[in-house]
Design a protein around this motif. Structure first.
Motif, short mmCIF file in Angstrom:
data_model
loop_
_atom_site.label_atom_id
_atom_site.label_comp_id
_atom_site.label_asym_id
_atom_site.label_seq_id
_atom_site.Cartn_x
_atom_site.Cartn_y
_atom_site.Cartn_z
N SER A 58 0.83 -1.20 0.00
CA SER A 58 0.00 0.00 0.00
C SER A 58 0.87 1.25 0.00
N ALA A 59 0.49 2.24 -0.81
CA ALA A 59 1.18 3.52 -0.80
C ALA A 59 0.59 4.46 0.24
N ALA A 60 -0.62 4.17 0.70
CA ALA A 60 -1.31 5.02 1.66
C ALA A 60 -1.35 4.35 3.02
N SER A 61 -1.47 5.16 4.04
CA SER A 61 -1.58 4.65 5.40
C SER A 61 -2.43 5.62 6.21
N PRO A 62 -3.30 5.09 7.08
CA PRO A 62 -4.04 6.00 7.95
C PRO A 62 -3.08 6.70 8.90
N PRO A 114 -4.56 -6.72 7.73
CA PRO A 114 -5.34 -7.68 6.92
C PRO A 114 -6.35 -7.02 6.00
N ARG A 115 -5.95 -5.92 5.36
CA ARG A 115 -6.84 -5.23 4.43
C ARG A 115 -6.01 -4.42 3.46
N SER A 116 -6.46 -4.32 2.23
CA SER A 116 -5.80 -3.47 1.25
C SER A 116 -6.62 -2.20 1.03
N VAL A 117 -5.97 -1.17 0.54
CA VAL A 117 -6.65 0.09 0.22
C VAL A 117 -6.36 0.44 -1.23
N PRO A 118 -7.28 1.17 -1.89
CA PRO A 118 -7.10 1.43 -3.33
C PRO A 118 -6.35 2.72 -3.65
N TRP A 119 -5.84 3.44 -2.65
CA TRP A 119 -5.18 4.72 -2.90
C TRP A 119 -3.70 4.53 -3.21
N SER A 175 -17.38 -2.83 -6.93
CA SER A 175 -16.06 -2.55 -6.37
C SER A 175 -15.09 -3.68 -6.64
N TRP A 176 -13.96 -3.37 -7.24
CA TRP A 176 -12.90 -4.37 -7.37
C TRP A 176 -12.24 -4.60 -6.01
N ASN A 177 -12.13 -3.52 -5.20
CA ASN A 177 -11.35 -3.61 -3.97
C ASN A 177 -11.99 -4.49 -2.91
N VAL A 178 -13.32 -4.48 -2.81
CA VAL A 178 -13.95 -5.35 -1.81
C VAL A 178 -13.75 -6.82 -2.19
N ARG A 179 -13.71 -7.11 -3.49
CA ARG A 179 -13.46 -8.48 -3.93
C ARG A 179 -11.99 -8.87 -3.70
N PHE A 180 -11.10 -7.92 -3.87
CA PHE A 180 -9.69 -8.15 -3.57
C PHE A 180 -9.51 -8.42 -2.08
N ASN A 181 -10.23 -7.68 -1.23
CA ASN A 181 -10.16 -7.89 0.20
C ASN A 181 -10.78 -9.23 0.60
N HIS A 182 -11.79 -9.66 -0.13
CA HIS A 182 -12.35 -10.99 0.11
C HIS A 182 -11.26 -12.05 -0.12
N ALA A 183 -10.54 -11.93 -1.23
CA ALA A 183 -9.46 -12.89 -1.51
C ALA A 183 -8.39 -12.84 -0.43
N GLN A 184 -8.09 -11.63 0.03
CA GLN A 184 -7.09 -11.47 1.08
C GLN A 184 -7.53 -12.17 2.36
N ALA A 185 -8.82 -12.05 2.70
CA ALA A 185 -9.33 -12.71 3.90
C ALA A 185 -9.31 -14.22 3.75
N MET A 186 -9.71 -14.71 2.59
CA MET A 186 -9.76 -16.15 2.38
C MET A 186 -8.35 -16.77 2.43
N SER A 208 -4.00 -13.42 4.19
CA SER A 208 -2.79 -12.68 3.83
C SER A 208 -2.91 -11.23 4.29
N TYR A 209 -1.83 -10.49 4.09
CA TYR A 209 -1.72 -9.12 4.61
C TYR A 209 -1.30 -8.16 3.50
N SER A 210 -1.52 -6.89 3.77
CA SER A 210 -0.96 -5.82 2.96
C SER A 210 0.10 -5.10 3.78
N LEU A 211 1.16 -4.69 3.11
CA LEU A 211 2.24 -3.95 3.77
C LEU A 211 1.96 -2.46 3.67
N TYR A 212 1.98 -1.77 4.81
CA TYR A 212 1.71 -0.33 4.88
C TYR A 212 2.95 0.43 5.33
N PRO A 213 3.14 1.65 4.82
CA PRO A 213 4.21 2.51 5.34
C PRO A 213 3.71 3.30 6.54
#
Length: 285
Positions: A142-146, A165-170, A223-234, A237-242
């Motif tokens: 991920s390029a974005a981080s809260p 355990p979630r990806s973001v689309p930004w 939404s493509w991203n909610v489906r991507f997050n579904h795959a991530q949950a199944m 796996s994780y997303s790397l955040y800065p």
């Protein structure tokens, strides 16, 4: 192989191609392209641009202005602009476009036209893609981080990079093998939607994902991203955040089709580091 070695396709081996998705906002697109060109690695990177066709007559002018801007693009190793002749919509445009790029390359950096970028973004994304290429439990970068305060912790307590355990689309990146694992049709949804273990697994990424999946299946959102997050949950796996974001969303001004006007997401791009510490064996905290 050297990071600057030629890949035979107009770019440099080790540098991921960039997939950019644009629609009808020439001012936002121009700002994004200027910030992307400010990344030194852009000169050695391949850029694929997917320009969606107008969904309605009122969007025709904006789409034409964006395409005129794209025809003047310079500052990249190679530019490939793909103008859609029919309207795909955001989700299908991204799913198809990323798939096209990953047919030719094993990794990709994905951007949309409503982002302003740090000049260090490409260095961060390419380095992370290389370090974690063999980590099957990391689905995306991920390029974005809260902001740290949104996570309820002090800035000094947040590591340079972390897993969630979630990806973001930004602004994000992934690898071919991860992308090919996504079930875009959500074929297991009807069978699993009421199973407590399945619901707990999905909710690890946020308690809004169950509602978004239901809306996706009912056709209320696309939404493509909610489906991507579904795959991530199944896949657990994780997303790397800065720690600090490499992107600022400039599209929360009411100009987009899929977002409402909102206060600016508070991001100070100058805080993002080009070479933060990235432990190869990083684990979720």
């Amino acid at each position: 192989m050297s990071l600057l070695a030629h890949d035979g396709n107009g770019g440099s081996a080790g540098l991921a191609p960039i997939a950019l998705f644009v629609y009808r906002r020439p001012e936002h697109t121009a700002r994004l392209l200027a910030s992307l060109a400010a990344n030194p690695s852009s000169l050695k990177s391949r850029l694929y641009v997917f320009s969606d066709a107008p969904a309605c007559e009122t969007d025709t002018k904006g789409v034409a202005e964006v395409r005129a801007l794209l025809r003047k693009l310079q500052g990249f190793a190679h530019v490939d602009v793909r103008e859609r002749t029919a309207n795909y919509g955001c989700a299908a445009n991204i799913i198809d476009g990323v798939g096209q790029v990953l047919c030719e390359h094993d990794r990709v950096i994905v951007l949309e036209d409503d982002l302003e970028l740090s000049p260090r973004l490409l260095d961060f994304m390419n380095r992370a893609l290389e370090i974690y290429a063999e980590r099957d439990d990391i689905i995306s970068i991920s390029a974005a981080s809260p902001p740290p305060q949104a996570l309820g912790i002090a800035d000094d307590d947040l590591p340079a990079v972390y897993l969630a355990p979630r990806s973001v689309p930004w602004g994000w990146a992934t690898w071919r093998d991860r992308w090919q694992q996504v079930d875009w049709l959500l074929t297991d949804y009807a069978r699993n939607r009421w199973r407590p273990d399945w619901r707990r697994r999905i909710s690890r990424g946020g308690n809004d994902l169950l509602t978004m999946l239901a809306d996706q299946m009912a056709g209320r959102i696309d939404s493509w991203n909610v489906r991507f997050n579904h795959a991530q949950a199944m896949d657990r796996s994780y997303s790397l955040y800065p720690r600090h974001s490499y992107v600022r969303n400039i599209g929360l001004d009411g100009s987009g089709r899929h977002c409402r006007a909102a206060d600016s997401y508070e991001v100070k791009l100058e805080r993002a580091k080009a070479m933060p510490d990235m432990p190869p064996a990083i684990q979720p905290d």
